[in-house]
Enzyme design. Structure first.
Site, PDB file in Angstrom:
ATOM      1  N   TYR A  17     122.209 -71.855 -82.964  1.00  0.00           N
ATOM      2  CA  TYR A  17     121.618 -70.719 -83.670  1.00  0.00           C
ATOM      3  C   TYR A  17     122.731 -69.754 -84.087  1.00  0.00           C
ATOM      4  O   TYR A  17     123.847 -69.818 -83.547  1.00  0.00           O
ATOM      5  CB  TYR A  17     120.607 -70.007 -82.773  1.00  0.00           C
ATOM      6  N   ARG A  34     120.385 -77.249 -79.834  1.00  0.00           N
ATOM      7  CA  ARG A  34     119.537 -76.057 -79.803  1.00  0.00           C
ATOM      8  C   ARG A  34     118.062 -76.464 -79.851  1.00  0.00           C
ATOM      9  O   ARG A  34     117.718 -77.571 -80.304  1.00  0.00           O
ATOM     10  CB  ARG A  34     119.848 -75.143 -80.983  1.00  0.00           C
ATOM     11  N   GLY A  35     117.188 -75.558 -79.399  1.00  0.00           N
ATOM     12  CA  GLY A  35     115.756 -75.803 -79.509  1.00  0.00           C
ATOM     13  C   GLY A  35     115.303 -76.928 -78.611  1.00  0.00           C
ATOM     14  O   GLY A  35     115.852 -77.169 -77.536  1.00  0.00           O
ATOM     15  N   GLU A  36     114.282 -77.654 -79.039  1.00  0.00           N
ATOM     16  CA  GLU A  36     113.675 -78.687 -78.197  1.00  0.00           C
ATOM     17  C   GLU A  36     114.051 -80.099 -78.612  1.00  0.00           C
ATOM     18  O   GLU A  36     114.463 -80.911 -77.785  1.00  0.00           O
ATOM     19  CB  GLU A  36     112.150 -78.541 -78.218  1.00  0.00           C
ATOM     20  N   ASP A  37     113.926 -80.416 -79.895  1.00  0.00           N
ATOM     21  CA  ASP A  37     114.113 -81.806 -80.303  1.00  0.00           C
ATOM     22  C   ASP A  37     115.535 -82.285 -80.063  1.00  0.00           C
ATOM     23  O   ASP A  37     115.758 -83.315 -79.427  1.00  0.00           O
ATOM     24  CB  ASP A  37     113.737 -81.973 -81.780  1.00  0.00           C
ATOM     25  N   ASP A  81     110.252 -78.010 -84.672  1.00  0.00           N
ATOM     26  CA  ASP A  81     108.830 -78.322 -84.615  1.00  0.00           C
ATOM     27  C   ASP A  81     108.522 -79.629 -85.345  1.00  0.00           C
ATOM     28  O   ASP A  81     107.867 -80.513 -84.801  1.00  0.00           O
ATOM     29  CB  ASP A  81     108.008 -77.184 -85.228  1.00  0.00           C
TER      30      ASP A  81
END
Length: 370
Positions: free
Chosen positions: A196, A263-266, A15
């Protein structure tokens, strides 16, 4: 434009990673006066040296960073644009000031490749108090908000990827020892791993151990804590632990790697801009909703089916699937096809306007109508 960006740190770094890149780019490339409100400065400090975790307000990279506490500074009133990242809801006292000034209010949504995003991108939501919130969706098509990308990114990447000496110098500065750099020069595949806890890293280690090509595995401190135990057999990957890097340096790390697990978005978006094969571990959601989102992206990602199978196995974490999937995806013909697909994917996405560019234009148009 004068803007406030609100960020609650939910997933450690993703985030704040997105919000910090956006804040810097709006300030640098579009000359916006940006205040970035962050509730977790400790996580922020992991990816940005110079962040003082005990400071209520500080200036960095042309951005006014505000610690979003339980008792926010009441003197900080809403300005031209308010961007809440991922439906984080600004504090009520701040919203009260918005009712007086009626700024452009944006809800920056999570990235998705699902088809419905196009029909919802840019839509307004009228609130009972008279404020209007607009939904802004990052995405992979011209009908969405696009992906975060700095103007000079491609040129900087090409310069680094075109020079083995520059790559060695960067990796050495990031903490990779000389004997590990020697493995690269002898043909070892460089793999970066950011995942993760649910990722099947032991199976990945098993597959890389069996691969004919040696592997140099670059992993942030604290990620995949059991990895060293899984990499003790003869021929196992050489594991090098690195500190968390500032975002520009993390980009360079991805550019130096042959294969990036992210992993994730960034980190996912940054791996896409590396123009190298990537394996995305999507953020897990209840009832496996995240797997539907993963399939929506795979339908757009032009990699061969062997790569798709590996990405599915990495996310579904069913025992016994990842090891053969890695072997199939790294087989010479499959690997070559995947490498070409990664460059094609980068080129197709680079042809679209970036997220900051689209967002700045969208806010300017809404501001005219106020």
């Amino acid at each position: 434009m004068q803007a406030d960006i609100f960020c609650r740190v939910v997933d450690n770094y993703g985030d704040i990673g997105v919000c910090w890149r956006l804040a810097r780019q709006l300030a640098r490339d579009f000359h916006w006066d940006v205040r970035l409100w962050v509730d977790d400065l400790a996580s922020f400090a992991h990816i940005q040296p110079g962040i003082a975790t005990g400071t209520a307000r500080q200036q960095l990279a042309g951005v006014d960073v505000v610690h979003w506490s339980d008792a926010p500074d009441a003197t900080l009133q809403a300005r031209d644009v308010v961007i809440e990242a991922f439906a984080c809801d600004p504090p009520e006292a701040f919203v009260a000031s918005m009712r007086r000034s009626h700024p452009v209010w944006i809800n920056l949504e999570y990235l998705s490749a699902e088809a419905w995003v196009e029909s919802c991108h840019g839509l307004p939501s009228q609130r009972p108090d008279g404020l209007v919130k607009h939904f802004f969706f990052p995405g992979f098509t011209p009908a969405t908000g696009g992906l975060l990308r700095e103007p000079a990114l491609a040129a900087e990447r090409e310069a680094l990827q075109g020079s083995a000496d520059l790559q060695d110098a960067f990796l050495r500065s990031a903490g990779v020892p000389d004997d590990a750099l020697a493995l690269r020069r002898m043909g070892a595949r460089t793999v970066s791993l950011f995942c993760y806890p649910s990722a099947p890293v032991a199976e990945l280690a098993q597959a890389l151990t069996a691969d004919a090509r040696p592997t140099l595995l670059l992993v942030p401190q604290g990620v995949a804590p059991g990895l060293e135990t899984a990499c003790q057999a003869a021929g196992a990957p050489r594991v090098v632990r690195l500190p968390f890097l500032a975002q520009p340096d993390y980009d360079r790390l991805l550019w130096c790697a042959d294969l990036n697990f992210v992993r994730g978005e960034d980190s996912f978006v940054r791996a896409a801009w590396a123009a190298r094969p990537l394996v995305w571990q999507i953020y897990p959601q209840d009832e496996n909703i995240h797997l539907e989102k993963l399939e929506a992206w795979l339908a757009r990602y032009p990699a061969p089916e062997t790569a798709h199978a590996l990405i599915r196995a990495w996310n579904e974490s069913e025992p016994g699937r990842t090891t053969p999937a890695v072997a199939a995806a790294l087989a010479p013909d499959a690997w070559l096809a995947w490498s070409h697909a990664a460059r094609d994917w980068n080129a197709s996405q680079s042809a679209l306007p970036g997220l900051a560019e689209n967002l700045a234009a969208f806010c300017a148009e809404l501001a005219k109508k106020r």
